[in-house]
Design a protein around this motif. Structure first.
Motif, short mmCIF file in Angstrom:
data_model
loop_
_atom_site.label_atom_id
_atom_site.label_comp_id
_atom_site.label_asym_id
_atom_site.label_seq_id
_atom_site.Cartn_x
_atom_site.Cartn_y
_atom_site.Cartn_z
N GLU A 192 0.84 -1.18 0.00
CA GLU A 192 0.00 0.00 0.00
C GLU A 192 0.89 1.24 0.00
N PRO A 193 0.49 2.31 -0.69
CA PRO A 193 1.32 3.52 -0.79
C PRO A 193 1.74 4.05 0.58
N LYS B 61 0.84 -6.55 -0.23
CA LYS B 61 -0.26 -7.26 -0.86
C LYS B 61 0.06 -8.74 -0.82
N GLU C 209 1.98 -3.34 -13.99
CA GLU C 209 1.19 -2.21 -14.52
C GLU C 209 -0.24 -2.25 -14.00
N GLU C 210 -0.83 -3.45 -13.92
CA GLU C 210 -2.20 -3.59 -13.40
C GLU C 210 -2.27 -3.14 -11.94
N GLU D 212 -0.21 -1.10 -10.37
CA GLU D 212 0.02 0.34 -10.28
C GLU D 212 -1.25 1.13 -10.60
N LYS D 213 -2.04 0.64 -11.55
CA LYS D 213 -3.31 1.29 -11.88
C LYS D 213 -4.28 1.22 -10.71
N GLU D 214 -4.15 0.15 -9.90
CA GLU D 214 -5.01 -0.01 -8.73
C GLU D 214 -4.51 0.82 -7.54
N GLY D 215 -3.34 1.45 -7.70
CA GLY D 215 -2.83 2.32 -6.64
C GLY D 215 -1.76 1.73 -5.75
N TRP D 216 -1.26 0.53 -6.08
CA TRP D 216 -0.22 -0.10 -5.27
C TRP D 216 1.17 0.44 -5.65
N ASP D 217 2.07 0.44 -4.68
CA ASP D 217 3.50 0.64 -4.98
C ASP D 217 4.05 -0.73 -5.35
#
Length: 246
Positions: free
Chosen positions: A108-109, A115, A141-142, A144-149
């Protein structure tokens, strides 16, 4: 007798239907498992016995020394550390200078909260491995689009936990004696004991056994005053200081 076989047939049909439903419901997981199995088997099929490399005049003497070292480490781990005796590390896979495994990790950012993915046998783990670089990048890439680091790394080795035979990877031979001994003992620890849904325990246990096992091996083989032992202990101390600081 005819009634008996009808009952058996119905049971098998029911089991087949249940299995089919499970496969459809968990298709992504099944597909991933098949891909990982194919990748691991490809390495196993193309690995050659260590004896062939030791007998080959074309194989460098410096690397032959590393292969003999691995055999000595392996035997030490079995005889002195009580680790499981398997067929692991008796073959060598030539990576031809290329990476063969990519591991995706995410958190999580701005938080050290990983995760996790859940798999049969191993349970929940904070990473997902691929033998295909493009698939690892797509997952990155998927996420990162969901907001994960997200981070992708190349592991120096891994354990198949007894499901497959683990070969020596050619890139392992570039390591120092201490680092190589640590890696082999670490992965042998995983093949000896692995507790489902306890990744922190498994990694901490294997790390402890690898660290201290390599220390004992180097001291017994080279001596406490040797360059190999002193270098390893200094690197181990530096790493401990870095992790404590972090």
């Amino acid at each position: 007798m005819g009634r008996f076989w009808k009952i058996i047939k119905r049971i098998f049909l029911a089991l087949f239907f249940i299995l089919l439903v499970v496969v459809i419901a968990q298709w992504d997981l099944v597909k991933y498992g098949i891909e990982q199995g194919k990748g691991q088997l490809n390495i196993i099929w193309n690995a050659k016995p260590v004896a062939e490399y030791l007998e080959s005049p074309a194989f460098p003497d410096s690397l032959k020394q590393k292969l003999r070292l691995i055999d000595a480490v392996r035997q030490f781990a079995i005889d002195s550390l009580g680790l499981k005796d398997t067929r692991n590390y008796r073959t060598l896979y030539d990576q031809k200078g290329e990476e063969i495994m990519w591991v995706v990790m995410a958190s999580e950012p701005f938080q050290l909260k990983a995760k996790e993915w859940t798999f049969p046998v191993v349970g929940s783990v904070p990473y997902k491995g691929f033998f295909d670089r493009d698939k690892a990048i797509r997952l990155k890439e998927e996420l990162e689009k969901e907001g994960w680091d997200v981070n992708i790394r190349n592991p120096g080795g891994w354990s198949a936990l007894g499901w497959f035979t683990d070969p020596i990877l050619s890139e392992m031979l570039d390591r120092s004696d201490g680092d190589l001994a640590n890696l082999i003992i670490h992965e042998m620890s995983h093949a000896t004991i692995f507790v489902k849904d306890s990744i922190d325990f498994n990694e901490n246990l294997a790390t402890f056994i690898g660290d201290r096992g390599a220390e004992q091996f180097l001291r017994s083989v080279y001596g406490a005053e040797s360059e190999e032992y002193i270098t390893y202990m200094n690197e181990d101390r530096d790493y401990a200081m870095f992790t404590d600081h972090m």
